[in-house]
Design a protein around this motif. Structure first.
Motif, mmCIF file in Angstrom:
data_model
loop_
_atom_site.group_PDB
_atom_site.id
_atom_site.type_symbol
_atom_site.label_atom_id
_atom_site.label_comp_id
_atom_site.label_asym_id
_atom_site.label_seq_id
_atom_site.Cartn_x
_atom_site.Cartn_y
_atom_site.Cartn_z
ATOM 1 N N PHE A 168 -40.476 -15.466 -12.783
ATOM 2 C CA PHE A 168 -41.352 -16.619 -11.856
ATOM 3 C C PHE A 168 -42.035 -16.167 -11.141
ATOM 4 C CE2 PHE A 168 -40.655 -19.455 -7.937
ATOM 5 C CZ PHE A 168 -40.871 -20.408 -8.474
ATOM 6 N N SER A 186 -44.070 -20.922 -14.166
ATOM 7 C CA SER A 186 -43.945 -21.767 -12.936
ATOM 8 C C SER A 186 -44.030 -23.072 -13.523
ATOM 9 C CB SER A 186 -45.314 -21.475 -12.058
ATOM 10 O OG SER A 186 -46.430 -21.779 -12.676
ATOM 11 N N ASP A 192 -36.799 -23.648 -15.160
ATOM 12 C CA ASP A 192 -37.610 -22.692 -15.486
ATOM 13 C C ASP A 192 -38.658 -23.129 -16.532
ATOM 14 O OD1 ASP A 192 -38.361 -20.353 -16.611
ATOM 15 O OD2 ASP A 192 -36.749 -19.847 -18.179
ATOM 16 N N TYR A 367 -35.344 -21.453 -11.626
ATOM 17 C CA TYR A 367 -36.611 -20.361 -11.779
ATOM 18 C C TYR A 367 -35.776 -18.831 -12.276
ATOM 19 C CZ TYR A 367 -38.484 -23.636 -8.598
ATOM 20 O OH TYR A 367 -39.020 -24.730 -7.981
#
Length: 370
Positions: A168, A186, A192, A367
């Motif tokens: 991340f 990102s 994710d 993430y």
């Protein structure tokens, strides 16, 4: 619609049956035939492909670029490691937010992505303020795609296995199906996923290569908004603007220790005195999350009152969260009513809808941190 700009994927959106709407000066897909709810749920379950080419991409070149950029943002740019990305904030002299943006350090430049509705003023702001210290190079020839969801990594790794090693808020250069790209891990959904900068001439070929995978479906602006709201993420011009400070907006996590009072490079950006005073003493109002146990959606602009009917705040974004299954909102409320668990009422068509101050995100972020 004839006066609106179009992204390089415009014809593909029409081919896929998108409903197009005006957004930030562009003709953009708000939804595809399956609808906003299905697109939202698909992104949470598999992988959604978003066209975010309307956003602004900018390169800052020169040895002094990082120090120069720190004069405009309360964020640690100088210590940013290679291929690491950071969330940043342009502030004004009153401490208000001119825009939020992403900044990534690459070997030869700083790469920034700014919001579509602000990009012309942001680029002018950078060129006026920093032009004497570094080169500010807009990249209108670049398209931007976002692949978001729990199966995004598996899909993108089929095009280049190296993307799986990103964590991340890191990035790298990758040839995806032979197409040169810059990829960051990102996004704007709480899932994710990846954001992929690609030359406009290659954008359609890359989008088709991604959509060829059964896990991937195209997603419009409607689901993008409900996904980001469930993730507790601010939308510029709604939840943050030139009248809200980072402290009021609950974005102080974006101000690293080096830029705070007592830090190695404290201050030195617009509005620093206002923001530092609020960091020390607290603001008079704060952005909070709200959840309702009733079915009535609470929309932007709704007034918030306490049990006695006294007005204590205003909703800035609201929807019925498809994943959460109940009405959720972001709002600014007086600090006296900002504690988690505080009971408030939203005035919806003169009816009082009970709301409870809640932590955000409303659904857990996923993430990939390695």
């Amino acid at each position: 619609m004839s006066s609106l700009l179009r992204t390089p994927l415009h014809a593909l959106h029409l081919e896929l049956g998108a409903k197009m709407v005006p957004f930030a000066g562009y003709e953009m897909p708000v939804q595809y035939p399956s609808g906003v709810m299905a697109e939202h749920k698909h992104t949470r379950a598999a992988a959604g492909l978003f066209d975010v080419s309307h956003m602004g991409q900018v390169r800052l070149l020169g040895a002094d670029a990082a120090a120069a950029l720190e004069t405009l943002v309360p964020v640690d740019i100088i210590d940013l490691p290679a291929f690491k990305q950071r969330y940043a904030l342009f502030t004004n002299d009153a401490g208000g937010l001119l825009d939020d943006l992403m900044v990534c350090r690459r070997p030869d430049d700083l790469f920034a992505v700014v919001n579509a509705g602000c990009k012309e003023q942001d680029i002018a702001h950078l060129q006026t303020a920093l032009g004497g210290r570094c080169q500010v190079i807009p990249c209108p020839e670049r398209a931007l795609l976002a692949l978001q969801g729990p199966q995004a990594a598996e899909v993108l790794a089929r095009l280049h296995p190296g993307v799986a090693a990103l964590t991340f808020m890191t990035g790298g250069f990758f040839a995806l199906n032979g197409i040169e790209t810059f990829v960051t891990r990102s996004g704007y959904t709480g899932e994710d996923g990846y954001e992929i900068s690609v030359h406009q001439d290659d954008a359609v070929a890359l989008a088709r290569a991604l959509l060829a995978h059964v896990e991937v479906k195209p997603i419009g602006l409607g689901a993008r908004d409900s996904l980001r709201l469930e993730a507790g993420l601010c939308l510029y011009g709604h939840d943050i603007d030139s009248t809200t400070t980072p402290v009021e907006a609950a974005l102080t996590w974006a101000i690293q220790k080096a830029r705070r009072p007592g830090g190695a490079r404290a201050g030195g950006y617009p509005g620093a005195a206002v923001i530092e005073q609020q960091l020390a003493q607290g603001p008079s109002r704060k952005r909070v999350g709200l959840v309702s146990s009733e079915r009535m959606p609470v929309r932007e602009g709704c007034k918030l009152v306490d049990a006695s009917g006294t007005e204590v705040g205003t909703v800035t974004s609201g929807t019925v969260g498809p994943t959460v299954g109940k009405p959720i909102a972001l709002a600014y409320v007086a600090m006296s009513h900002a504690a988690i668990g505080t009971e408030l009422f939203a005035l919806v068509r003169d009816k009082r809808t009970p709301m409870t101050v809640s932590s955000t995100p409303f659904t857990p972020n996923r993430y990939y941190r390695g």
